[in-house]
Design an enzyme around this catalytic site. Sequence first.
Site, PDB file in Angstrom:
ATOM      1  CG  LEU A  20       3.573   9.915 -34.102  1.00  0.00           C
ATOM      2  CD1 LEU A  20       3.523   8.442 -34.734  1.00  0.00           C
ATOM      3  CD2 LEU A  20       3.212  11.017 -34.916  1.00  0.00           C
ATOM      4  N   GLY A  21       1.555  11.177 -29.871  1.00  0.00           N
ATOM      5  CA  GLY A  21       0.392  11.026 -29.182  1.00  0.00           C
ATOM      6  C   GLY A  21       0.649  10.186 -27.754  1.00  0.00           C
ATOM      7  NE  ARG A  22       1.391  13.387 -24.108  1.00  0.00           N
ATOM      8  CZ  ARG A  22       2.504  13.699 -23.395  1.00  0.00           C
ATOM      9  NH1 ARG A  22       2.586  13.440 -22.014  1.00  0.00           N
ATOM     10  NH2 ARG A  22       3.471  14.176 -24.125  1.00  0.00           N
ATOM     11  CG  PHE A  25      -2.375   1.010 -20.777  1.00  0.00           C
ATOM     12  CD1 PHE A  25      -3.251   0.607 -21.787  1.00  0.00           C
ATOM     13  CD2 PHE A  25      -2.334   0.795 -19.515  1.00  0.00           C
ATOM     14  CE1 PHE A  25      -4.371  -0.013 -21.380  1.00  0.00           C
ATOM     15  CE2 PHE A  25      -3.413   0.401 -19.050  1.00  0.00           C
ATOM     16  CZ  PHE A  25      -4.400  -0.157 -20.000  1.00  0.00           C
ATOM     17  N   GLY A  26       0.666   4.385 -22.641  1.00  0.00           N
ATOM     18  CA  GLY A  26       1.927   4.790 -23.141  1.00  0.00           C
ATOM     19  C   GLY A  26       1.987   5.732 -24.175  1.00  0.00           C
ATOM     20  CG  HIS A  27       4.273   8.979 -24.043  1.00  0.00           C
ATOM     21  ND1 HIS A  27       5.096   9.661 -23.235  1.00  0.00           N
ATOM     22  CD2 HIS A  27       3.057   9.293 -23.194  1.00  0.00           C
ATOM     23  CE1 HIS A  27       4.640  10.142 -22.273  1.00  0.00           C
ATOM     24  NE2 HIS A  27       3.233   9.796 -22.056  1.00  0.00           N
ATOM     25  CB  VAL A  28       2.360   6.737 -30.145  1.00  0.00           C
ATOM     26  CG1 VAL A  28       2.416   5.946 -31.287  1.00  0.00           C
ATOM     27  CG2 VAL A  28       1.118   5.862 -29.070  1.00  0.00           C
ATOM     28  CE  LYS A  43      -0.077   2.699 -26.357  1.00  0.00           C
ATOM     29  NZ  LYS A  43      -1.694   2.813 -26.314  1.00  0.00           N
ATOM     30  CG  ASP A 136     -12.471   0.702 -26.454  1.00  0.00           C
ATOM     31  OD1 ASP A 136     -11.108   0.909 -26.049  1.00  0.00           O
ATOM     32  OD2 ASP A 136     -13.306   1.338 -26.246  1.00  0.00           O
TER      33      ASP A 136
HETATM   34  C1  LIG Z   1      -1.405   8.735 -32.313  1.00  0.00           C
HETATM   35  N1  LIG Z   1      -0.866   8.612 -33.550  1.00  0.00           N
HETATM   36  N2  LIG Z   1      -0.938   9.241 -34.500  1.00  0.00           N
HETATM   37  C2  LIG Z   1      -0.581   8.652 -35.545  1.00  0.00           C
HETATM   38  C3  LIG Z   1      -0.466   7.255 -35.287  1.00  0.00           C
HETATM   39  N3  LIG Z   1      -0.187   6.196 -36.070  1.00  0.00           N
HETATM   40  C4  LIG Z   1      -0.322   4.941 -35.507  1.00  0.00           C
HETATM   41  N4  LIG Z   1      -0.519   4.685 -34.334  1.00  0.00           N
HETATM   42  C5  LIG Z   1      -0.833   5.698 -33.548  1.00  0.00           C
HETATM   43  N5  LIG Z   1      -1.169   5.633 -32.071  1.00  0.00           N
HETATM   44  C6  LIG Z   1      -1.303   4.189 -31.549  1.00  0.00           C
HETATM   45  C7  LIG Z   1      -2.610   3.588 -31.817  1.00  0.00           C
HETATM   46  C8  LIG Z   1      -2.760   2.410 -31.478  1.00  0.00           C
HETATM   47  C9  LIG Z   1      -2.717   1.185 -32.019  1.00  0.00           C
HETATM   48  N6  LIG Z   1      -2.838  -0.123 -31.736  1.00  0.00           N
HETATM   49  C10 LIG Z   1      -2.520   0.025 -30.142  1.00  0.00           C
HETATM   50  N7  LIG Z   1      -2.777  -0.991 -29.464  1.00  0.00           N
HETATM   51  C11 LIG Z   1      -2.314  -0.699 -28.039  1.00  0.00           C
HETATM   52  O1  LIG Z   1      -2.067   0.289 -27.597  1.00  0.00           O
HETATM   53  N8  LIG Z   1      -2.423  -2.041 -27.285  1.00  0.00           N
HETATM   54  C12 LIG Z   1      -2.302  -2.148 -25.849  1.00  0.00           C
HETATM   55  C13 LIG Z   1      -2.240  -0.923 -25.236  1.00  0.00           C
HETATM   56  C14 LIG Z   1      -1.864  -1.017 -23.753  1.00  0.00           C
HETATM   57  C15 LIG Z   1      -1.930  -2.215 -23.162  1.00  0.00           C
HETATM   58  C16 LIG Z   1      -1.889  -3.498 -24.128  1.00  0.00           C
HETATM   59  C17 LIG Z   1      -1.939  -4.761 -23.512  1.00  0.00           C
HETATM   60  F1  LIG Z   1      -0.643  -4.958 -23.452  1.00  0.00           F
HETATM   61  F2  LIG Z   1      -2.340  -4.786 -22.227  1.00  0.00           F
HETATM   62  F3  LIG Z   1      -2.308  -5.546 -24.189  1.00  0.00           F
HETATM   63  C18 LIG Z   1      -2.382  -3.247 -25.451  1.00  0.00           C
HETATM   64  S1  LIG Z   1      -2.473   1.552 -29.795  1.00  0.00           S
HETATM   65  C19 LIG Z   1      -0.765   7.211 -33.855  1.00  0.00           C
END
Ligand SMILES: Cn1ncc2ncnc(NCCc3cnc(NC(=O)Nc4cccc(C(F)(F)F)c4)s3)c21
Length: 272
Positions: A20-22, A25-28, A43, A136
């Site tokens: 779904l996207g990158r 910190f990671g890919h989804v 994710k 953010d």
């Molecule tokens: C692209 N896309 N398309 C459709 C779709 N539907 C749902 N989601 C998507 N994308 C993901 C959106 C996110 C929501 N909450 C997140 N939360 C997070 O990324 N948290 C997080 C990250 C790294 C490190 C840490 C830590 F560990 F340091 F705490 C916490 S990312 C979608």
Amino acid sequence: VSAAEKRKWTLNDFDIGKPLGRGKFGHVYLAREKMSNHIVALKVLFKSLKQSQVEHQLRREVEIQSHLRHPNILRLHGYFYDQTRVYLILEYAAKGELYKELQKCKYFSEKCAATYIASLARALIYCHEKHVIHRDIKPENLLVGTQGELKIADFGWSVHTFNHRKTMCGTLDYLPPEMVESVEHDASVDIWSLGVLCYEFLYGAPPFEAKENSDTYRRILKVELKFPPKPIVSSSATDLISQMLVKDTSQRLPLHKLLEHPWIVQNADPSG
Ligand SMILES: Cn1ncc2ncnc(NCCc3cnc(NC(=O)Nc4cccc(C(F)(F)F)c4)s3)c21
């Protein structure tokens, strides 16, 4: 916390679908939980993110998210890890990332922008009532649901304000300036970001954008706010933005007043 959020998930509880996207910190990936057939977004955090490091921040994100239930806030159902990675189980936003839509159509109509801003204001009012500041708010953290509604995502950087007070309830005396400073910032940081977002929705670029970060920083500190002649934007829209992008946090337009502003009342679609 619901039973679903408590149970120990593993990767083979899910069928993994298209990417779904990158994110940072990671890919989804699109994924389906095998037992319930529920569609989710999974994710997968990069291996580089040591479990220990992110563990507490993730726990805080899940904790914050567990109190939030709002149509314009993307749910984080839980997380799990295996020997190599950490996985976040998220609500799936079927129409993807808002910033891609903004890139495609350059900028939004006043009706579309006002509808988005009103729904974000309602979601932020809800967060602030729960002492959560997102901190953010930007197009990259906004997703679009099946009905075209906005979903605020990624509370990886949000804070529970009273946490500060809790840790500070004893005394501020031993805090260095930068910690005292950060204790100062409050929910009004989200009002500022919403003002920046409103400007970007209408003009296609954020108000203080500059080639060099140092220039952007200076323009923000000076609140060097200019409204370009093109595209043509109503004066009530620029009036609203001018009331949000105010240096003095106490003078920023409160979110509930934003919902009563003429530009929002005349342009936002109430369904959001
Ligand atoms: C692209 N896309 N398309 C459709 C779709 N539907 C749902 N989601 C998507 N994308 C993901 C959106 C996110 C929501 N909450 C997140 N939360 C997070 O990324 N948290 C997080 C990250 C790294 C490190 C840490 C830590 F560990 F340091 F705490 C916490 S990312 C979608």
